[in-house]
Design an enzyme around this catalytic site. Structure first.
Site, short mmCIF file in Angstrom:
data_model
loop_
_atom_site.label_atom_id
_atom_site.label_comp_id
_atom_site.label_asym_id
_atom_site.label_seq_id
_atom_site.Cartn_x
_atom_site.Cartn_y
_atom_site.Cartn_z
N LEU A 121 0.87 -1.38 0.10
CA LEU A 121 -0.07 -0.03 0.13
C LEU A 121 0.93 1.25 0.00
O LEU A 121 1.78 1.42 0.54
CB LEU A 121 -0.87 0.05 1.18
N ASP A 122 0.61 2.22 -0.86
CA ASP A 122 1.46 3.38 -0.89
C ASP A 122 0.95 4.18 0.54
O ASP A 122 0.25 3.87 1.06
CB ASP A 122 1.27 4.39 -1.96
N ALA A 123 1.91 5.18 0.68
CA ALA A 123 1.63 6.16 1.78
C ALA A 123 0.61 6.62 2.23
O ALA A 123 -0.18 6.75 3.48
CB ALA A 123 2.92 7.17 1.82
N ARG A 144 -7.08 5.83 -7.90
CA ARG A 144 -7.34 7.44 -7.87
C ARG A 144 -7.51 7.86 -9.20
O ARG A 144 -8.42 8.69 -9.33
CB ARG A 144 -6.54 7.90 -7.27
N GLN A 179 -2.70 1.77 -6.00
CA GLN A 179 -3.55 2.71 -5.32
C GLN A 179 -3.75 3.83 -6.37
O GLN A 179 -4.88 4.51 -6.44
CB GLN A 179 -3.19 3.16 -3.96
#
Length: 330
Positions: free
Chosen positions: A96-98, A235, A231
């Site tokens: 998962l990105d930040a 978006r 992710q």
């Protein structure tokens, strides 16, 4: 606890990654907590050896003699050799990105090989994705640099649902293409009814299900089932949906609620990132992990390499409600 905990500290477990925390920092934090727990165990009783020590004879201090004495061996003492455990190899599954949050699966010991099995099983993941109508940014995120502001009074739940249905249909056709199944075969029909169709090799992002959970302009909340995603692609999906609605949209939240057979109920919160809780989590999910991997892993079929278009779905095809022929994007 050190020597007792090591054989059991092997398997998969899920954590809950909060937004704003990098996955690498999460892994390092968990490694530190596990090492602290392993090294906090009661030290073992030191071994004793017989030594002949030179000392005065009792009652006659002027004469010396050798006396057999049992003394502890300190070569393996914690204060001499340091902590028993100084590093652990912990693997991270689908990252998962930040900015994203949710279920993040980790593996320790044998669990690192199980992470590879999870990857090869091409299991779907669930996300809740929150969108905001009326503006566009340079990175598709709510806090990005503002590029454009638009009106959205004309957007209705029915129009949104129609676009989501076309997106799902387009991706489902792409999913069958990447699974290399004959659409007219009984096998394809049976696998489709079980929801078991999936590519056995790497593919672009594929959406197996998408629906609107909440619609209260300018906000809307989507539930997305997908595989091979990032992710940032989710978006961008919100941005593309905004364009199809003849307006703009940005993404304000991406939250993973399921990764394969791990759900939010399995995910350990930050307050439970400790040795005892992780051991319990590994033991509790081990039977399910074994059963699910055995059920989902099967010999892969040779899949022809298909061209990967630049977008997840064709905008013109969507506008004419004929988007079922386009493949999934990155």
């Amino acid at each position: 606890m050190g020597s007792v905990g090591v054989p059991r500290l092997s398997g998969l477990f899920a954590t809950y990654k909060p937004p704003g925390l990098k996955w690498l920092h999460l892994r390092d934090t968990i490694e530190l907590q596990l090492l602290k727990g392993l090294n906090a165990g009661k030290p073992s009783v030191p071994e004793h050896r017989v030594r002949f020590l030179l000392g005065p004879i009792e009652g006659n201090e002027e004469e010396l003699a050798l006396t057999a004495t049992s003394v502890p061996t300190l070569t393996n003492h914690r204060l001499v050799c340091g902590p028993a455990f100084t590093s652990l190899k912990i693997g991270v599954g689908h990252r998962l990105d930040a900015q994203a949050s949710g279920v993040l699966v980790l593996g320790v010991g044998h669990g690192r090989r199980l992470l590879t099995d999870m990857y090869n099983a091409h299991l779907t993941k669930d996300y809740t994705v929150r969108g905001l109508l009326g503006k566009a940014t340079d990175d598709f995120c709510e806090d990005g640099r503002l590029v454009e502001k638009t009106t959205y009074d004309h957007v209705t739940r029915e129009k949104l649902d129609q676009i989501l249905a076309v997106i799902q249909g387009s991706h489902q056709k792409a999913l069958v293409m990447y699974s290399n199944l004959d659409l007219q075969s009984q096998e394809a029909y049976e696998m489709a009814t079980r929801g078991a169709i999936r590519p056995m090799h790497k593919s672009p992002m594929l959406i197996t299900g998408i629906r609107c959970l909440h619609f209260a302009p300018p906000e809307f909340l989507l539930e997305v089932q997908c595989m091979h995603e990032t992710q940032q692609q989710l978006r961008k999906l919100v941005h593309e949906i905004g364009l199809e609605l003849k307006t703009t949209a940005v993404c304000s939240q991406v939250r993973r609620t399921r990764d394969g057979f791990f759900t939010l109920d399995d995910a350990l919160l930050r307050t439970h990132w400790d040795l005892h809780s992780i051991l319990d989590a590994i033991q509790a999910t081990a039977p399910r992990v074994a059963a699910e991997l055995d059920k989902n892993l099967r010999p892969g079929l040779s899949t022809p390499k298909l061209p990967s278009p630049d977008r997840s779905w064709d905008s013109e095809a969507l506008s004419s409600s004929l988007g079922l022929g386009s493949c999934a994007g990155h």
